[in-house]
Design a protein around this motif. Structure first.
Motif, PDB file in Angstrom:
ATOM      1  N   GLN A 254      77.684  22.509 -13.808  1.00  0.00           N
ATOM      2  CA  GLN A 254      78.787  23.209 -14.440  1.00  0.00           C
ATOM      3  C   GLN A 254      78.309  24.503 -15.095  1.00  0.00           C
ATOM      4  OE1 GLN A 254      81.292  20.703 -16.781  1.00  0.00           O
ATOM      5  NE2 GLN A 254      81.292  19.065 -15.297  1.00  0.00           N
ATOM      6  N   ILE A 255      77.865  25.418 -14.292  1.00  0.00           N
ATOM      7  CA  ILE A 255      77.456  26.743 -14.766  1.00  0.00           C
ATOM      8  C   ILE A 255      78.707  27.547 -15.099  1.00  0.00           C
ATOM      9  CG2 ILE A 255      76.276  28.879 -14.134  1.00  0.00           C
ATOM     10  CD1 ILE A 255      74.482  27.262 -12.322  1.00  0.00           C
ATOM     11  N   ARG A 256      78.636  28.295 -16.174  1.00  0.00           N
ATOM     12  CA  ARG A 256      79.789  29.094 -16.589  1.00  0.00           C
ATOM     13  C   ARG A 256      80.072  30.175 -15.545  1.00  0.00           C
ATOM     14  NH1 ARG A 256      78.733  32.239 -20.859  1.00  0.00           N
ATOM     15  NH2 ARG A 256      80.903  32.381 -21.526  1.00  0.00           N
TER      16      ARG A 256
ATOM     17  N   THR B 184      75.361  27.504 -19.365  1.00  0.00           N
ATOM     18  CA  THR B 184      76.318  26.415 -19.216  1.00  0.00           C
ATOM     19  C   THR B 184      77.282  26.408 -20.385  1.00  0.00           C
ATOM     20  OG1 THR B 184      74.936  24.819 -20.391  1.00  0.00           O
ATOM     21  CG2 THR B 184      74.579  25.040 -18.010  1.00  0.00           C
ATOM     22  N   HIS B 185      78.377  25.669 -20.222  1.00  0.00           N
ATOM     23  CA  HIS B 185      79.349  25.538 -21.304  1.00  0.00           C
ATOM     24  C   HIS B 185      78.722  24.837 -22.503  1.00  0.00           C
ATOM     25  CE1 HIS B 185      82.783  27.001 -19.033  1.00  0.00           C
ATOM     26  NE2 HIS B 185      82.414  26.244 -18.014  1.00  0.00           N
ATOM     27  N   LEU B 186      77.881  23.840 -22.249  1.00  0.00           N
ATOM     28  CA  LEU B 186      77.224  23.137 -23.343  1.00  0.00           C
ATOM     29  C   LEU B 186      76.326  24.073 -24.136  1.00  0.00           C
ATOM     30  CD1 LEU B 186      76.606  20.433 -24.757  1.00  0.00           C
ATOM     31  CD2 LEU B 186      74.768  20.105 -23.105  1.00  0.00           C
TER      32      LEU B 186
ATOM     33  N   ASN C 272      76.828  25.174 -28.075  1.00  0.00           N
ATOM     34  CA  ASN C 272      75.752  24.907 -29.028  1.00  0.00           C
ATOM     35  C   ASN C 272      75.322  26.175 -29.762  1.00  0.00           C
ATOM     36  OD1 ASN C 272      75.800  22.234 -28.325  1.00  0.00           O
ATOM     37  ND2 ASN C 272      73.983  22.316 -27.034  1.00  0.00           N
ATOM     38  N   ARG C 273      75.202  27.270 -29.029  1.00  0.00           N
ATOM     39  CA  ARG C 273      74.816  28.535 -29.678  1.00  0.00           C
ATOM     40  C   ARG C 273      75.896  29.018 -30.641  1.00  0.00           C
ATOM     41  NH1 ARG C 273      71.880  32.461 -25.208  1.00  0.00           N
ATOM     42  NH2 ARG C 273      70.397  30.935 -24.369  1.00  0.00           N
ATOM     43  N   LEU C 274      77.134  28.950 -30.197  1.00  0.00           N
ATOM     44  CA  LEU C 274      78.225  29.376 -31.073  1.00  0.00           C
ATOM     45  C   LEU C 274      78.306  28.480 -32.304  1.00  0.00           C
ATOM     46  CD1 LEU C 274      80.623  31.267 -31.515  1.00  0.00           C
ATOM     47  CD2 LEU C 274      82.027  29.685 -30.184  1.00  0.00           C
ATOM     48  N   THR C 275      78.088  27.190 -32.111  1.00  0.00           N
ATOM     49  CA  THR C 275      78.123  26.252 -33.232  1.00  0.00           C
ATOM     50  C   THR C 275      77.065  26.600 -34.270  1.00  0.00           C
ATOM     51  OG1 THR C 275      78.987  24.460 -31.844  1.00  0.00           O
ATOM     52  CG2 THR C 275      77.860  23.833 -33.873  1.00  0.00           C
ATOM     53  N   MET C 276      75.853  26.884 -33.827  1.00  0.00           N
ATOM     54  CA  MET C 276      74.779  27.204 -34.763  1.00  0.00           C
ATOM     55  C   MET C 276      75.092  28.469 -35.559  1.00  0.00           C
ATOM     56  SD  MET C 276      72.648  24.749 -34.422  1.00  0.00           S
ATOM     57  CE  MET C 276      71.261  25.398 -35.342  1.00  0.00           C
ATOM     58  N   LYS C 277      75.618  29.468 -34.886  1.00  0.00           N
ATOM     59  CA  LYS C 277      75.922  30.729 -35.578  1.00  0.00           C
ATOM     60  C   LYS C 277      77.050  30.543 -36.585  1.00  0.00           C
ATOM     61  CE  LYS C 277      74.503  33.699 -31.724  1.00  0.00           C
ATOM     62  NZ  LYS C 277      74.103  32.602 -30.803  1.00  0.00           N
TER      63      LYS C 277
ATOM     64  N   GLY D 249      92.608  26.198 -26.732  1.00  0.00           N
ATOM     65  CA  GLY D 249      91.604  26.943 -25.999  1.00  0.00           C
ATOM     66  C   GLY D 249      90.332  26.158 -25.791  1.00  0.00           C
ATOM     67  N   GLN D 250      89.412  26.794 -25.098  1.00  0.00           N
ATOM     68  CA  GLN D 250      88.131  26.161 -24.800  1.00  0.00           C
ATOM     69  C   GLN D 250      87.351  25.850 -26.067  1.00  0.00           C
ATOM     70  OE1 GLN D 250      85.618  28.519 -22.287  1.00  0.00           O
ATOM     71  NE2 GLN D 250      83.955  27.035 -22.262  1.00  0.00           N
ATOM     72  N   LEU D 251      87.561  26.653 -27.125  1.00  0.00           N
ATOM     73  CA  LEU D 251      86.827  26.451 -28.372  1.00  0.00           C
ATOM     74  C   LEU D 251      87.670  25.731 -29.419  1.00  0.00           C
ATOM     75  CD1 LEU D 251      85.103  29.941 -28.657  1.00  0.00           C
ATOM     76  CD2 LEU D 251      84.134  27.822 -27.774  1.00  0.00           C
ATOM     77  N   GLY D 252      88.797  25.152 -28.987  1.00  0.00           N
ATOM     78  CA  GLY D 252      89.666  24.480 -29.947  1.00  0.00           C
ATOM     79  C   GLY D 252      88.968  23.354 -30.683  1.00  0.00           C
ATOM     80  N   LEU D 253      88.207  22.537 -29.954  1.00  0.00           N
ATOM     81  CA  LEU D 253      87.521  21.417 -30.572  1.00  0.00           C
ATOM     82  C   LEU D 253      86.354  21.893 -31.436  1.00  0.00           C
ATOM     83  CD1 LEU D 253      87.900  18.373 -30.530  1.00  0.00           C
ATOM     84  CD2 LEU D 253      86.134  18.230 -28.785  1.00  0.00           C
ATOM     85  N   PHE D 254      85.808  23.052 -31.109  1.00  0.00           N
ATOM     86  CA  PHE D 254      84.705  23.596 -31.902  1.00  0.00           C
ATOM     87  C   PHE D 254      85.138  23.805 -33.355  1.00  0.00           C
ATOM     88  CE2 PHE D 254      83.304  27.655 -33.709  1.00  0.00           C
ATOM     89  CZ  PHE D 254      81.966  27.368 -33.951  1.00  0.00           C
TER      90      PHE D 254
END
Length: 901
Positions: free
Chosen positions: A421-423, A545-547, A551-556, A665-670
């Motif tokens: 599942q590559i972006r 990847t989406h994962l 993960n990067r967005l979460t850390m920031k 959206g894709q980041l809704g759960l984030f």
């Protein structure tokens, strides 16, 4: 050829009646007679293919609140919507190419004209994935499907199970499907799997996941051209070619679907999960996972488990607080402060220059009693308990997560996700190709030089915005120092001049409350920018990847919000009152010229102010978050929901009802995880209980159905929580040592005093008023002298006249040594217990390990038997007919091979 109105109606009814009979839809068959009357009322309808009035009567009669095409057979797996606008020709061209490529990929399309929609301007493109497409991409994505019913018995009945019966949900809600052994789908082995009905073999969540995978990678450039950037539904949504893309809910949330083939799972989720009155009920995790996908399911599993575990922490917190209340009368220090003969006779030095007067110690009587509620012997025990509790929480969650991984077929998922599942954004923007050593296929990659440059720019951006947070906090601190003098000039003698609320309003409290409110406003403003900055720099890094992207967005985002929310709290906990100096030699924030003298803590300590700061900032954040999450969407969608409730089902289609809902959206759960991460730091059990039902209500009623996606764990949040757990032990130790007054009291009790009597007098140093510089002296100091020659201040220094006057006493160094020893001992004790508990509790339960091994063993045996049986059939088929020639033999072999493939 032209027809009369009656003939036109008759032809439509014949066609529709045949469809109703074939589908055994008696209700729609009865409605045909109504259609005849409707069409007979329009004798001006002559041209059969263009009879719009007859068409409307024909199409409005059936139930449009459905998830099927007009034929009632093919299921709608995805819906795209669009409108005509001024840039219509270019967008029409994109849509034509995109839809043509979708049809080449095997998808089936059906369009609803804008004249059939309620707003008369929106087109809806409905997408159906036939069996061949589903089978092909299920093979590509390695989707696990059942091949044999499980023979592993479930756990034994729990003793005293009747006690939990009021908290349980009906069995058909908790376990909607039988338990099966599963294996990644293989298109060449379809008869190996339990396929009873191809139309229902793949559940709707899997179907919409597959269709979205195709949509995200389907190009919209003309054949023969290579425009790699013109690919995917995301770009078409961003440039306005399509206005929305979403899978359908299966029914209205407040009533079941009329069609028996619809699952009505949304209705069951709303009735048994998404209502606040169900707050004491368990969550139907299997149904959540089936309807929304594993990623959302694992989020609610984590949230529910956290709430359950937090119950024990809440009980311990109540016990410690109750101890503080019960020991209220035994608080000798507060009694001495409030005593008119002790605290009333102690004249304290001014807390700021010029504007602050001398003051009596008993004016802080109320705050000293309040401090005792949060700063007592039970607080130390609670801090140690929370260090151990967080370890137990994380270890037990790993076990719970491992069980869910097995039950939801997620054990081997992460490798597949990383490889497959590559972006699409990565594939488009990375033009370089190299050979993958594992798959032996050419794949896109980002050069090391580009990756390093992007990483450096990202790191510089993060540091810049964190520096901006620190600058804002420094500004708030400067406000505190400046406004304290203003409040002190207004409230010079609270006991004498403000009779009504003077006991409750002090300069310290007024400063703390107003600064906290200003800090909260700054936090909300900065959050608005941080969200966009974090997304921008993460997009710039081009994760593969989406994962990895999440993960990067979460850390920031967590780093930004952690610094944003807790910088002011760290100031109050670890800096306020620590670098004050003493009368005549005070410390100033930006030098003495700034006249911003550093703040002092109350004689009872800074812990009560830290509590005030946390309550204002966190409660305000939760209130604002709940308004954004629940109230505003409710008001925005009130009219749409009301329209959906009061419109007949055959007038308001399922795709139109979902179209007016909010997009998930894709980041809704984030953002949901981010909010829960803040609550993890706050430990507000009631807010968490509410949050589960608020989130459930949003997902079920206010959001479009999200595209189902898989996740085997909570991702980067696992590591974040581990880091926070370690940080919490350190911060708790430092708060107990330097913010609380517990250590100085214990040193006095065991080394200097006879009990706690005299502690207040012992903790205050003496200064000669005549030696206070004019720049520090209050403007109306003559009124306060009252024949007093000395004032007191909070420190351990030698008195005037001593050979070491105003230097720190030995008691100060004893207390400092005791504080450092307490930090070391508490950290080591908690960490030893933490690591011992982590070693003692295995991450994967033993029964789950056994189930995984048995399933793998059975899979190998079943596959072996299947291949043997297939080989027998091939060999028997080859011996039945004698090969007439070498050419025919070769042909037969190719046919057998094609059948096997």
């Amino acid at each position: 050829m032209f027809y009369s109105g009656t003939q036109c109606a008759f032809l439509y009814i014949v066609q529709y009646t045949y469809q109703c009979i074939s589908l055994r839809d008696s209700a729609s068959f009865i409605s045909c007679s109504v259609s005849v009357l409707c069409m007979a009322c329009h004798p001006g309808c002559f041209h059969f293919p263009l009879c719009e009035k007859a068409k409307k009567c024909y199409f409005l009669q059936p139930n449009r609140d459905t998830v099927f095409f007009r034929d009632g057979v093919r299921r709608i797996d995805f819906v795209l919507s669009y409108v005509d606008d001024k840039d219509g020709e270019k967008k029409q061209e994109r849509r034509r190419e995109f839809e043509a490529n979708l049809e080449k990929a095997g998808l089936e399309l059906e369009t609803d004209d804008k004249s059939d929609s309620k707003d008369q301007k929106t087109y809806f493109l409905k997408i159906h994935a036939p069996w061949d497409v589903l089978a092909t991409y299920a093979d590509i994505l390695k989707i696990k499907v059942p091949f044999k019913e499980s023979d592993i018995p479930h756990g034994q009945d729990v003793p005293l199970e009747w006690l939990s019966r009021p908290f349980r949900l009906p069995e058909h809600i908790m376990h909607p499907a039988a338990d099966y052994f599963t294996y990644p789908f293989d298109k060449t082995k379809t008869n190996f799997f339990l396929i009873n009905n191809k139309d229902t073999f793949f559940p709707p969540s899997t179907r919409n996941r597959i269709v979205f995978y195709i949509l995200a990678r389907c190009p919209y450039y003309k054949e023969g051209r290579i425009d790699k950037d013109k690919t995917g539904i995301k770009r078409l949504l961003s440039n306005g070619t399509y206005t929305s893309a979403f899978p359908l809910h299966d029914c209205r949330y407040w009533k079941r679907a009329r069609n028996a083939e619809c699952e009505s799972e949304r209705y069951n989720l709303y009735r048994h999960w998404a209502r606040f009155l169900c707050f004491y009920k368990e969550q139907p995790l299997n149904l959540i996972r089936k309807y929304y996908g594993e990623k959302i399911g694992i989020y609610f599993a984590w949230l529910g488990f956290y709430t359950e575990m937090l119950f024990f922490a809440a009980v311990m917190g109540v016990i410690c607080f109750t101890y503080g209340v019960l020991s209220y009368d035994d608080n000798i220090s507060s009694k001495e402060i409030c005593d008119a003969s002790i605290g009333g006779s102690i004249l304290m030095c001014p807390l700021c220059d010029k504007k602050c007067p001398f003051w009596r110690l008993n004016s802080t009587c109320l705050s000293s009693w309040q401090s005792h509620l949060f700063d007592n012997e039970g607080t130390v025990f609670f801090a140690i308990f929370m260090g151990i509790w967080v370890t137990l929480f994380l270890e037990f969650w790993k076990r719970r997560q491992a069980r869910l991984e097995y039950e939801w077929d997620l054990v081997d998922f992460e490798e597949e996700q990383q490889q497959l599942q590559i972006r699409p954004e990565f594939e488009i923007r990375c033009t370089n190709r190299r050979l993958n050593k594992i798959t032996k296929e050419m794949e896109p990659y980002l050069p090391v030089t580009s990756k390093c440059a992007r990483f450096c720019l990202s790191a510089a951006t993060v540091l810049f915005w964190i520096s901006l947070i620190v600058a804002c906090i420094i500004g708030v601190i400067a406000y505190r120092l400046a406004v304290y003098a203003a409040f002190a000039s207004i409230i010079k003698d609270p006991m004498r001049k403000i009779q009504v609320v003077g006991r409750f309003i002090t300069p310290q409290l007024a400063t703390s409350v107003t600064a906290s409110c200003i800090n909260f406003v700054i936090i909300m403003i900065l959050n608005f920018f941080y969200e966009r900055v974090a997304v921008w720099i993460t997009d710039m890094e081009i994760p593969k990847t989406h994962l990895e992207y999440e993960n990067r967005l979460t850390m920031k985002m967590f780093l930004f919000q952690f610094v944003n929310y807790y910088s002011s709290c760290f100031y109050v906990a670890f800096f306020k009152g620590k670098f004050v100096g003493y009368p005549g030699h005070y410390t100033y924030m930006f030098g003495k010229q700034s006249k911003l003298r550093n703040e002092e803590c109350d004689p009872g300590g800074c812990l009560i102010e830290l509590t005030t700061q946390l309550v204002i900032v966190m409660a305000g954040k939760q209130l604002w978050g709940n308004i954004q999450e629940a109230l505003l969407p409710l008001m925005r969608n009130w009219w749409s929901s009301r329209k959906g409730r009061h419109n007949p089902e055959n007038h308001y289609s399922r795709w139109e009802q979902d179209h007016v809902l909010q997009n998930f959206g894709q980041l809704g759960l984030f953002y949901e995880y981010l909010e829960m991460g803040d609550l993890f730091l706050e430990h507000f059990h009631f807010l968490l209980t509410c949050s589960i039902r608020v989130d459930a209500w949003k997902f079920t009623t206010q959001f479009r159905r999200p595209v189902a996606s898989k996740a085997r764990n909570i991702g980067a949040w696992q590591e974040i929580l581990n880091a926070v757990a370690i940080l919490s032990v350190v911060t708790n130790a430092f708060i107990m040592a330097f913010t609380s007054d517990m250590i100085p009291r214990m040193v006095y009790l065991y080394a200097y005093g006879n009990g706690m009597r005299g502690y207040v007098n012992n903790s205050l140093s003496i200064y000669n008023i005549s030696r206070i510089p004019e720049s520090n002296m209050p403007e109306d100091h003559d009124y306060w002298f009252d024949n007093s020659t000395t004032c007191r201040y909070r420190d351990y220094r030698y008195p005037p006249g001593h050979e070491k006057e105003y230097f720190h006493t030995m008691q100060f160094w004893h207390i400092l040594a005791a504080k450092m020893a307490f930090i070391i001992i508490m950290e080591h004790v908690v960490f030893v217990v933490k690591f011992f508990v982590a070693w003692l509790i295995p991450d994967i339960p033993s029964d789950v390990k056994a189930r995984i091994k048995r399933e793998r063993y059975l899979i190998q045996g079943e596959l072996h038997n299947y291949e043997v049986e297939r080989l027998k059939l091939q060999l028997s088929a080859s011996f039945i007919t004698e090969p007439p020639s070498e050419m025919s033999l070769t042909t037969d072999k190719h046919e057998v091979l094609s059948e096997c493939l």
